[in-house]
Design a protein around this motif. Structure first.
Motif, PDB file in Angstrom:
ATOM      1  N   THR A 187       0.839  -1.182   0.000  1.00 25.60           N
ATOM      2  CA  THR A 187       0.000   0.000   0.000  1.00 25.60           C
ATOM      3  C   THR A 187       0.871   1.226   0.000  1.00 25.60           C
ATOM      4  N   ALA A 213       1.422   4.080   1.845  1.00 25.61           N
ATOM      5  CA  ALA A 213       1.036   4.474   3.202  1.00 25.61           C
ATOM      6  C   ALA A 213       0.445   5.882   3.267  1.00 25.61           C
ATOM      7  N   LEU A 255      -3.355   6.339   2.863  1.00 26.48           N
ATOM      8  CA  LEU A 255      -4.291   5.809   3.846  1.00 26.48           C
ATOM      9  C   LEU A 255      -4.596   6.861   4.897  1.00 26.48           C
ATOM     10  N   TYR A 298      -4.530  -5.594   7.734  1.00 25.09           N
ATOM     11  CA  TYR A 298      -3.713  -4.524   7.226  1.00 25.09           C
ATOM     12  C   TYR A 298      -4.245  -3.174   7.664  1.00 25.09           C
ATOM     13  N   MET A 344      -2.647  -0.208  10.039  1.00 25.23           N
ATOM     14  CA  MET A 344      -2.516   1.175   9.586  1.00 25.23           C
ATOM     15  C   MET A 344      -3.312   2.139  10.461  1.00 25.23           C
ATOM     16  N   SER A 372       4.894  -6.213   6.881  1.00 24.90           N
ATOM     17  CA  SER A 372       4.518  -5.158   7.812  1.00 24.90           C
ATOM     18  C   SER A 372       5.669  -4.820   8.738  1.00 24.90           C
TER      19      SER A 372
END
Ligand code: UDP
Ligand code: MG
Length: 347
Positions: A11, A13, A16, A213, A217, A257
């Motif tokens: 992703t 980051a 998000l 996930y 986050m 992660s």
């Protein structure tokens, strides 16, 4: 190199972003966005699509929100696409994305999410095992202030030995490793606020890990029991070997992660420990020879010394290689894992 079975979940980051606590209460419909997008992967479900559409309409009409449904035909060889297209020509809210070939459920879901415009995104299956009537409940829960509500097939109607037992075991392992205590990661029926999914890329069997996930986050994740029915038409596309893929995917996301930006930490520390073991075996070997008169070749120690030395150096070099890969990986975020053949009711 990139195929549907790649085991990575990435992703961006920065993309998000979550609504601040206070703003979470109601999910305002954007003026040119439907309130809700249902996202449904479809692979050889010709007997199900018509009934699915009827059930969706019946459920969605009670929601008092604008909605759309994005159906992704994952390279069906039967009449699924033709049937869907017929529906879409009559109903603008039905959008279709058709793949050139079968890319798998996760890729189909990813494509559906990419094309969905709703403020709330709700994935589900096309085979009527999920109940569209549960959507309302998921949305209500979301509006209590959650970013992701996962369905829990408390009364799951699938085979015991091949499906329920492996799934139960996998769910336990996933929940322990991930630290996100859900009962049923595999349930397709979930609800997300749009922001949670923006920037998330899905690979392998990873759609089930999105709540984990999201939790990592900073999203608020919960679950509620949902209905589950036995499949009436068509066949399940999966067997026992999916469990293995799921466990491998889990190792990958855990690695991603924790170490995605610093793989040298995991390879390098294993390498350094191996060098420590090498030094210890070497010292012991020398002590035995000069202190006790035991010849080097009477013990397995020389073999251990060279083995630990080589493994240690190799691991450190692998770590450095991984560092290079990670840099490449971050700079090639924009690639997709599927190819679209045709879209209907979408631009
Ligand atoms: N599916 C898909 N591509 C695939 C396999 C499955 O789009 O390669 C879809 C399928 O049509 C269904 C959903 O994914 O809507 C779940 O598949 P299935 O019902 O076979 O899985 P199960 O419920 O048995 O776990
Ligand atoms: Mg099913």
């Amino acid at each position: 190199m990139t195929t549907g079975s790649d085991l990575t979940l990435a992703t961006d980051a920065q993309t998000l972003t979550f609504a601040p606590e206070g703003n979470r209460k109601s999910i305002a419909a954007h003026p040119d966005r439907p309130g809700i997008s249902l996202v449904i992967p479809v692979y050889n479900e010709e007997e199900n699509v018509e009934l699915l559409y009827q059930k969706i309409v019946a459920a969605a009409e009670t929601l008092n929100r604008t909605w759309e449904v994005v159906l992704v035909d994952d390279g069906s060889q039967d009449k699924s696409f033709e049937k869907l297209e017929k529906i879409a020509l009559k109903d603008q809210r039905v959008k279709i994305v058709r793949f050139v070939r079968n890319f798998g459920q996760t890729a189909a879901l990813a494509a559906g999410i990419d094309h969905a415009k709703g403020s709330i995104i709700i994935p589900m299956d096309a085979d009527l095992q999920n109940d569209p009537a549960d959507i309302n409940m998921l949305i209500e829960k979301l509006e209590e202030g959650y970013d992701c509500v996962s369905g829990w097939r408390k009364n799951r109607k699938d085979g015991l030995v091949l499906r329920l037992i492996p799934s139960w075991t996998a769910n336990k392992i996933i929940s322990v490793i991930s630290g996100v205590p859900l009962h049923d990661y595999g349930c397709s029926l979930k609800a997300y606020r749009r922001e949670v999914l923006e920037g998330v890329r899905l690979y392998g069997e990873m759609h089930r890990f999105v709540p984990i996930y999201a939790h990592w986050m900073g999203a608020k994740v919960t679950e509620i029991p949902v209905n589950h029915f036995a499949r009436q038409f068509g066949q399940s596309k999966y067997g026992i070997n999916r469990t293995i893929k799921v466990v491998l995917d889990l190792i990958t996301i855990k690695f991603m992660s924790s170490y995605l930006t610093k793989p040298i930490y995991i390879f390098g520390s294993a390498g350094l420990w191996s060098l420590v073991a090498c030094a210890a075996a070497f010292t012991w070997m020398v002590v035995l020879k000069y202190g006790y008169g035991t010849s080097f070749i009477e013990t397995p120690l020389p073999v251990m010394v060279s083995m630990f030395f080589m493994v240690g150096i190799q691991l450190i070099l692998m770590g450095l290689l991984a560092e290079i890969l990670v840099r490449t990986y971050h700079e090639s975020q924009d690639k997709r894992v599927y190819t679209v053949k045709k879209t209907v009711n979408l631009d």
